[in-house]
Design a protein around this motif. Structure first.
Motif, short mmCIF file in Angstrom:
data_model
loop_
_atom_site.label_atom_id
_atom_site.label_comp_id
_atom_site.label_asym_id
_atom_site.label_seq_id
_atom_site.Cartn_x
_atom_site.Cartn_y
_atom_site.Cartn_z
N ARG A 27 0.93 -1.20 -0.08
CA ARG A 27 -0.10 0.02 -0.07
C ARG A 27 0.74 1.35 -0.06
N TRP A 28 1.98 1.17 0.76
CA TRP A 28 3.09 2.27 0.59
C TRP A 28 3.38 2.74 -0.82
N GLY A 29 2.94 1.98 -1.77
CA GLY A 29 3.42 2.21 -3.33
C GLY A 29 2.36 3.85 -3.69
N ILE A 30 1.19 3.77 -2.90
CA ILE A 30 0.28 4.65 -3.49
C ILE A 30 1.01 6.19 -2.93
N GLU A 31 1.70 6.20 -1.81
CA GLU A 31 2.30 7.44 -1.27
C GLU A 31 3.17 7.85 -2.34
N GLU A 32 4.09 6.89 -2.90
CA GLU A 32 4.97 7.28 -3.92
C GLU A 32 4.50 7.74 -4.94
N ALA A 33 3.23 7.22 -5.47
CA ALA A 33 2.44 7.69 -6.40
C ALA A 33 1.75 9.19 -6.11
N ASN A 34 1.38 9.47 -4.97
CA ASN A 34 0.65 10.93 -4.58
C ASN A 34 1.99 11.86 -4.53
N ARG A 35 3.23 11.44 -4.20
CA ARG A 35 4.46 12.29 -4.17
C ARG A 35 4.74 12.65 -5.84
N PHE A 36 4.59 11.67 -6.59
CA PHE A 36 4.84 11.68 -8.01
C PHE A 36 4.01 12.76 -8.60
N THR A 37 2.59 12.83 -8.51
CA THR A 37 1.78 13.63 -8.99
C THR A 37 1.89 15.08 -8.52
N LYS A 38 2.37 15.14 -7.37
CA LYS A 38 2.50 16.51 -6.55
C LYS A 38 3.85 17.25 -7.29
N GLN A 39 4.79 16.34 -7.43
CA GLN A 39 6.13 16.82 -8.08
C GLN A 39 6.10 16.69 -9.39
N GLY A 40 5.73 15.85 -10.27
CA GLY A 40 5.75 15.68 -11.52
C GLY A 40 4.98 16.78 -12.16
N PHE A 41 3.61 16.99 -11.71
CA PHE A 41 2.75 18.01 -12.47
C PHE A 41 2.91 19.10 -11.60
N ASP A 42 3.46 19.31 -10.43
CA ASP A 42 3.51 20.63 -9.57
C ASP A 42 1.96 20.90 -9.25
#
Length: 415
Positions: free
Chosen positions: A326-341
């Protein structure tokens, strides 16, 4: 042997699939918004407009995008459903033998915003402080070797009209995704979703799940040895079994191994609750759970209540592994914040804010579909972004950078 589709062809097919039921000008906006998000990696309409490079002043392009962002003829529900229909078949192939469906809440902090609608107090996880902003409920599938497939993202605010509760918002998202995932999918929730109303609704949906329990909650459990608080049970429960885990480091380029001490209790029941919300002293809930406790990852033990029938240390180890996925979704949340600002979003209407979050989700979904496609094509795009070292296993950052550089050139026939 069929010809490999270009990025342009795959992008056009994706827009037609997820936006096929939209009014034609709205479908054009969907295509332009996704194009701009991927190329300039920003939720600012000015940056999306620059990516379009239209033969007019930028302010005119920005105003047109702003009108479409809040256009009432744009059917968000249809786009959401068509996206789920598009990705659902992937959850039934060998890459997702029994998909783990992770559900998580993230925040969009807007501490300096004044005129944005329905701001309220949220906990900013990156700064560990309370600020004004919004929350996003996200649902993502995890398969073998950490494969990811985003399923749904929705913005919500406790100040918005029609808001009932955080649990109701999350359950609505779960109910939307449920018909599109396999019946044997296993749902995983973090602490914060351990209320009795939440458990009851999950049982009504007929899904299998695991929820992390908060030790600070004085919840009672009925065990074969009697009724006791969760904190008391965790202290008394021995953890004699060793279980090795392997997880990716935060930067996503290496792996770390750790040994946990695991214990479990089978045949656990929650108390039945009265209509007033009080636990019954005599009656037990119908659902039978298992409780799994793991120590070694921090100061506090990991306590998981699950509908899985845990009878052996191998069963307990699998529950721990599933939860850690489940922790992988936190990495995904981080990516959407950083990748797309994403936290730089500045829409001034509630419709526009919710729609922009959905557009970022769709852009991330397109990248995920590329990753699930021809591997050589994806690695070729990711490697076009010059960086030290080989292409990492979590390649979404490099893929987005490489795709952003290539997208305009590939719109007329890609690599």
């Amino acid at each position: 042997m069929p010809r490999e589709k270009s990025i342009a062809e795959r992008f056009d097919a994706y827009v037609e699939k997820v936006g096929g039921r939209l009014y034609k000008p709205c479908r054009r906006f969907l295509r332009e918004a996704l194009n701009g998000l991927i190329e300039n990696r920003s939720v600012l309409l000015s940056q999306i407009g620059r990516a379009l490079d239209e033969p007019c002043r930028l302010i005119h392009t920005e105003k047109r995008l702003s009108r479409n962002l809040r256009n009432e003829r744009y059917d968000d529900a249809a786009v959401e459903e068509d996206y789920l229909r598009l990705v659902a078949p992937i959850l039934r192939d060998e890459r997702f033998p029994r998909p783990v469906i992770a559900v998580d809440l993230s925040d969009i902090a807007k501490p300096r915003a004044r005129k944005m609608p329905y701001l309220y107090q949220v906990h900013d996880g990156s700064r560990d402080e309370v600020v004004t902003g919004y929350q996003v409920v996200s649902v993502e599938a995890v398969g073998v070797r950490g494969r990811r497939l985003p399923l749904l993202s929705r913005l919500f605010s406790q100040s918005a009209p029609g808001f009932k509760s955080q649990n109701a918002t999350t359950l609505e998202a779960v109910a939307t995704v449920c018909p599109h995932v396999p019946d044997d999918a296993f749902w995983v929730f973090d602490s914060g979703f351990d209320g009795h109303i939440f458990f009851r609704r999950l049982d009504e949906l007929g899904i299998r799940y695991a929820v992390r329990l908060k030790l600070s909650n004085d919840r009672f459990l009925h065990t074969p040895d009697g009724k006791m608080k969760v904190s008391e049970l965790v202290e008394l429960l021995p953890q004699p079994h060793s279980h090795r885990i392997k997880f990716r480091r935060r930067e996503g380029t290496g792996w770390r191994r750790m040994e946990l001490q695991v214990g479990f209790v089978s045949n656990v029941h929650l108390p039945e609750y009265t209509p007033g919300g009080r636990p019954s002293k005599k009656e037990l809930g119908e659902t039978r759970y298992s409780l799994v406790v793991a120590r070694g990852m921090g100061l506090k033990p990991l306590v998981i209540l699950t509908t899985e029938d845990v009878q052996t240390k191998e069963d307990a180890g699998r529950v721990v592994d599933i939860y850690l996925e489940r922790w992988g979704i936190e990495e995904a949340n981080r990516f959407t914040k950083q990748g797309f600002d994403l936290e730089d979003v500045r829409a001034l209407t509630w419709t526009g804010l919710k729609r922009m979050v959905q557009l970022v989700h769709l852009a991330y979904g397109f990248l995920a579909l590329l990753v699930h496609g021809p591997r050589k094509q994806v690695e070729r795009i990711a490697s076009s972004f010059k960086a030290f070292g080989p292409v990492p296993e979590y390649l979404y950052y490099r893929l987005l950078e490489g795709l952003g550089r290539l997208l305009r050139a590939t719109m007329d026939g890609g690599p």
